[in-house]
Design a protein around this motif. Structure first.
Motif, PDB file in Angstrom:
ATOM      1  N   ASN A 134       0.809  -1.212   0.000  1.00  0.00           N
ATOM      2  CA  ASN A 134       0.000   0.000   0.000  1.00  0.00           C
ATOM      3  C   ASN A 134       0.847   1.270   0.000  1.00  0.00           C
ATOM      4  OD1 ASN A 134      -2.955  -0.647   0.093  1.00  0.00           O
ATOM      5  ND2 ASN A 134      -2.268  -1.954   1.760  1.00  0.00           N
ATOM      6  N   VAL A 135       1.990   1.211   0.654  1.00  0.00           N
ATOM      7  CA  VAL A 135       2.895   2.357   0.616  1.00  0.00           C
ATOM      8  C   VAL A 135       3.384   2.586  -0.813  1.00  0.00           C
ATOM      9  CG1 VAL A 135       5.168   3.207   1.325  1.00  0.00           C
ATOM     10  CG2 VAL A 135       3.625   2.229   3.020  1.00  0.00           C
ATOM     11  N   TYR A 136       3.821   1.527  -1.463  1.00  0.00           N
ATOM     12  CA  TYR A 136       4.358   1.655  -2.814  1.00  0.00           C
ATOM     13  C   TYR A 136       3.324   2.174  -3.801  1.00  0.00           C
ATOM     14  CZ  TYR A 136       8.416  -1.065  -1.245  1.00  0.00           C
ATOM     15  OH  TYR A 136       9.532  -1.509  -0.589  1.00  0.00           O
ATOM     16  N   ARG A 137       2.127   1.613  -3.753  1.00  0.00           N
ATOM     17  CA  ARG A 137       1.137   2.010  -4.754  1.00  0.00           C
ATOM     18  C   ARG A 137       0.574   3.400  -4.505  1.00  0.00           C
ATOM     19  NH1 ARG A 137      -4.591   0.769  -4.285  1.00  0.00           N
ATOM     20  NH2 ARG A 137      -5.191   0.364  -2.120  1.00  0.00           N
ATOM     21  N   SER A 138       0.830   3.966  -3.324  1.00  0.00           N
ATOM     22  CA  SER A 138       0.329   5.303  -3.000  1.00  0.00           C
ATOM     23  C   SER A 138       1.347   6.398  -3.245  1.00  0.00           C
ATOM     24  CB  SER A 138      -0.108   5.350  -1.526  1.00  0.00           C
ATOM     25  OG  SER A 138      -1.046   4.357  -1.223  1.00  0.00           O
ATOM     26  N   LEU A 139       2.596   6.022  -3.477  1.00  0.00           N
ATOM     27  CA  LEU A 139       3.675   7.010  -3.512  1.00  0.00           C
ATOM     28  C   LEU A 139       3.454   8.100  -4.549  1.00  0.00           C
ATOM     29  CD1 LEU A 139       6.884   4.815  -3.062  1.00  0.00           C
ATOM     30  CD2 LEU A 139       6.019   6.563  -1.489  1.00  0.00           C
ATOM     31  N   SER A 140       3.133   7.721  -5.780  1.00  0.00           N
ATOM     32  CA  SER A 140       3.025   8.725  -6.835  1.00  0.00           C
ATOM     33  C   SER A 140       1.846   9.660  -6.600  1.00  0.00           C
ATOM     34  CB  SER A 140       2.912   8.057  -8.205  1.00  0.00           C
ATOM     35  OG  SER A 140       1.731   7.282  -8.282  1.00  0.00           O
ATOM     36  N   ILE A 146       1.140  16.477  -2.966  1.00  0.00           N
ATOM     37  CA  ILE A 146       2.013  17.418  -2.256  1.00  0.00           C
ATOM     38  C   ILE A 146       2.497  18.519  -3.199  1.00  0.00           C
ATOM     39  CG2 ILE A 146       4.241  17.661  -1.089  1.00  0.00           C
ATOM     40  CD1 ILE A 146       3.793  14.860   0.074  1.00  0.00           C
ATOM     41  N   GLY A 147       2.895  18.106  -4.395  1.00  0.00           N
ATOM     42  CA  GLY A 147       3.377  19.091  -5.359  1.00  0.00           C
ATOM     43  C   GLY A 147       2.309  20.069  -5.789  1.00  0.00           C
ATOM     44  N   VAL A 148       1.094  19.563  -6.075  1.00  0.00           N
ATOM     45  CA  VAL A 148       0.006  20.431  -6.532  1.00  0.00           C
ATOM     46  C   VAL A 148      -0.401  21.408  -5.428  1.00  0.00           C
ATOM     47  CG1 VAL A 148      -2.434  20.450  -7.187  1.00  0.00           C
ATOM     48  CG2 VAL A 148      -0.859  18.836  -8.271  1.00  0.00           C
ATOM     49  N   VAL A 149      -0.528  20.899  -4.206  1.00  0.00           N
ATOM     50  CA  VAL A 149      -0.914  21.783  -3.099  1.00  0.00           C
ATOM     51  C   VAL A 149       0.151  22.841  -2.862  1.00  0.00           C
ATOM     52  CG1 VAL A 149      -1.352  21.876  -0.614  1.00  0.00           C
ATOM     53  CG2 VAL A 149      -2.381  20.071  -1.988  1.00  0.00           C
ATOM     54  N   GLY A 150       1.424  22.425  -2.907  1.00  0.00           N
ATOM     55  CA  GLY A 150       2.497  23.395  -2.706  1.00  0.00           C
ATOM     56  C   GLY A 150       2.505  24.474  -3.769  1.00  0.00           C
ATOM     57  N   ALA A 165       5.101  18.597 -11.581  1.00  0.00           N
ATOM     58  CA  ALA A 165       4.893  17.980 -10.271  1.00  0.00           C
ATOM     59  C   ALA A 165       4.450  16.528 -10.422  1.00  0.00           C
ATOM     60  CB  ALA A 165       3.850  18.774  -9.481  1.00  0.00           C
ATOM     61  N   THR A 166       3.582  16.271 -11.397  1.00  0.00           N
ATOM     62  CA  THR A 166       3.110  14.906 -11.621  1.00  0.00           C
ATOM     63  C   THR A 166       4.236  14.018 -12.132  1.00  0.00           C
ATOM     64  OG1 THR A 166       0.918  15.795 -12.160  1.00  0.00           O
ATOM     65  CG2 THR A 166       1.369  13.517 -12.797  1.00  0.00           C
ATOM     66  N   TRP A 167       5.026  14.544 -13.069  1.00  0.00           N
ATOM     67  CA  TRP A 167       6.138  13.766 -13.623  1.00  0.00           C
ATOM     68  C   TRP A 167       7.165  13.445 -12.541  1.00  0.00           C
ATOM     69  CZ3 TRP A 167      11.381  13.946 -14.017  1.00  0.00           C
ATOM     70  CH2 TRP A 167      11.983  13.117 -14.971  1.00  0.00           C
ATOM     71  N   LEU A 168       7.518  14.438 -11.730  1.00  0.00           N
ATOM     72  CA  LEU A 168       8.528  14.232 -10.695  1.00  0.00           C
ATOM     73  C   LEU A 168       8.053  13.226  -9.664  1.00  0.00           C
ATOM     74  CD1 LEU A 168      11.274  15.106  -9.571  1.00  0.00           C
ATOM     75  CD2 LEU A 168      10.083  16.910  -8.295  1.00  0.00           C
ATOM     76  N   ALA A 169       6.806  13.312  -9.250  1.00  0.00           N
ATOM     77  CA  ALA A 169       6.273  12.370  -8.262  1.00  0.00           C
ATOM     78  C   ALA A 169       6.262  10.951  -8.821  1.00  0.00           C
ATOM     79  CB  ALA A 169       4.863  12.790  -7.852  1.00  0.00           C
ATOM     80  N   THR A 170       5.900  10.805 -10.091  1.00  0.00           N
ATOM     81  CA  THR A 170       5.869   9.484 -10.711  1.00  0.00           C
ATOM     82  C   THR A 170       7.271   8.897 -10.809  1.00  0.00           C
ATOM     83  OG1 THR A 170       3.938  10.158 -12.013  1.00  0.00           O
ATOM     84  CG2 THR A 170       5.114   8.190 -12.727  1.00  0.00           C
ATOM     85  N   ALA A 171       8.224   9.704 -11.256  1.00  0.00           N
ATOM     86  CA  ALA A 171       9.602   9.225 -11.381  1.00  0.00           C
ATOM     87  C   ALA A 171      10.188   8.856 -10.020  1.00  0.00           C
ATOM     88  CB  ALA A 171      10.456  10.295 -12.056  1.00  0.00           C
ATOM     89  N   ALA A 172       9.954   9.699  -9.016  1.00  0.00           N
ATOM     90  CA  ALA A 172      10.489   9.433  -7.683  1.00  0.00           C
ATOM     91  C   ALA A 172       9.912   8.150  -7.102  1.00  0.00           C
ATOM     92  CB  ALA A 172      10.195  10.618  -6.761  1.00  0.00           C
ATOM     93  N   SER A 173       8.617   7.908  -7.316  1.00  0.00           N
ATOM     94  CA  SER A 173       8.002   6.694  -6.774  1.00  0.00           C
ATOM     95  C   SER A 173       8.600   5.448  -7.418  1.00  0.00           C
ATOM     96  CB  SER A 173       6.482   6.730  -6.985  1.00  0.00           C
ATOM     97  OG  SER A 173       6.145   6.663  -8.361  1.00  0.00           O
TER      98      SER A 173
END
Length: 417
Positions: A134-140, A146-150, A165-173
């Protein structure tokens, strides 16, 4: 646990949805969907059923060999596919701002890594490691939120920044999952076995038709409308789909948890009891949440998204009943995959996908986004009915000792041997 986490992460999407809608407008929201949705679809398509195969064989085979098989196929199929699509991106996005072409291509690069990342996540799921899964599938999703709110708080939420923000979150996850699970490719010959790779391909090929059909059901309507409707209409439809799909995590959570239990259960009657218990939970939860959404939707969607999104309500109401059928169908599909009959689940999805492919091009010119929603609901109902039929047929065949999808009884011939 999985259902609650799914609802929470989906809730984050609902929370960021109004921020994106108000900051980007319906046209900008449509362009965001035009970039993210097709590339996400491609990444799922390039999985070729391999993560499901690795989940099935996780109980009996070497994890590193399963990982290496996923990386090999990602390179052999993914790189040529992305290279072929690269020069076609401007044609696909001719209705959208030029910046969308740049970001579409960056998301294309990420699509290459979806298969090995999801392969690692599905292996964790098959082992019953619910917290990690559940942690892994929620990461992106969490990272994107977080990025959009910030960006919204800082006054910098525009189309380009939202895509970044979407691309960075996806890559980081992806990086986090691969590193944490040590699922990176290995060059040792001991970490690759042709026999196991062939088994992955065989199981994955039976799943792939269903995966392709699943993508058609989930995204083809939006993908098609990228080129045939105005961006504002696509933005309205994306909001309707998001709102109607709020009950999806209920079915996903139950199905994710159900799979390892069915794989480990050898008694047919016990497997049947588990499946019908899952059906009851999904039916109860989906119906209750659907009723709440129907009551609150006319007020909540315009209030949260903005008054211009009130026009998404007709499509939203048409999509709601289809979502219930879709949720129940996921349970039947999980049962078939756990019984080593993924081909039957694929055929159920293929029937629904055929309805979508044939119906959407006709329905959209005639009825706009409401027409597309109607076709989607009919397709989802067909998926549910066909899935139930295949489950009952497979159960009858098991009792008689007949074969299904090339394997006798409840277990595959390889495991019996």
């Amino acid at each position: 646990m999985t259902t609650l986490v799914g609802l929470a992460t989906y809730g984050l999407s609902v929370f960021t949805g109004p921020l994106l809608a108000r900051s980007l407008g319906s046209a900008g929201r449509g362009t965001y969907a035009a970039v993210f949705t097709p590339t996400q679809l491609l990444g799922w398509l390039l999985m070729l059923g391999i993560p499901a195969a690795s989940a099935y064989y996780a109980r009996t085979d070497n994890r590193r060999q399963l990982d290496n098989g996923a990386w090999l196929l990602a390179g052999l199929v993914g790189i040529p596919a992305c290279a072929l699509l690269w020069p076609l991106v401007p044609l696909l996005l001719h209705r959208h701002p030029p910046v969308s072409v740049f970001w579409f291509r960056l998301f294309l690069v990420l699509a290459l890594f979806v298969l090995p990342t999801q392969n690692a996540i599905d292996y964790v799921r098959a082992q019953g490691q619910n917290i990690r899964f559940n942690v892994y599938r929620s990461l992106s999703v969490v990272g994107t939120a977080i990025g959009v709110v910030g960006l919204f708080v800082g006054g910098g939420l525009n189309l380009a920044n939202a895509l970044f923000a979407t691309w960075l979150a996806t890559a980081a996850s992806m990086v986090i999952v691969v590193v944490a699970e040590r699922a990176y490719p290995r060059l040792s010959r001991a970490c690759f076995e042709r026999r196991l790779f062939r088994l992955q391909l065989h199981y994955g090929a039976r799943v792939f038709v269903g995966s392709l059909s699943n993508l058609v059901l989930a995204r083809f309507d939006q993908f098609l409308m990228v080129t045939i409707v105005a961006p504002a209409q696509l933005g309205l439809y994306a909001i309707a789909v998001t709102a109607a799909g709020l009950s999806t995590p209920i079915a996903q959570g139950v199905s994710y948890a159900l799979f390892p239990h069915l794989r480990n259960e050898t008694d047919l009657e016990a497997r049947n009891r588990r499946m019908w218990q899952a059906v009851r939970w999904v039916l109860l939860g989906s119906t209750a949440l659907g009723a709440v959404l129907a009551a609150l939707g006319p007020w909540a969607i315009p209030a949260l998204m903005g008054e211009e999104f009130r026009d998404s309500l007709p499509a939203f109401f048409v999509l709601l009943p289809g979502q219930l059928f879709w949720n129940l169908g996921l349970v039947f599909k999980t049962r078939l995959e756990a019984d080593n009959r993924p081909g039957a689940g694929s055929r159920a999805l293929a029937l629904a996908a055929a309805i979508t492919v044939a119906g959407v091009p006709v329905a959209v010119p005639l009825g706009g986004i409401v027409g597309a929603a109607g076709v989607t609901t009919i397709s989802q109902a067909s998926f549910c009915g066909a899935g139930l039929w295949f489950v009952r047929r497979a159960a009858d065949g098991t009792r008689r000792g007949t074969r299904g999808d090339g394997n006798q009884g409840k277990m595959g011939t390889r495991e019996m041997t």
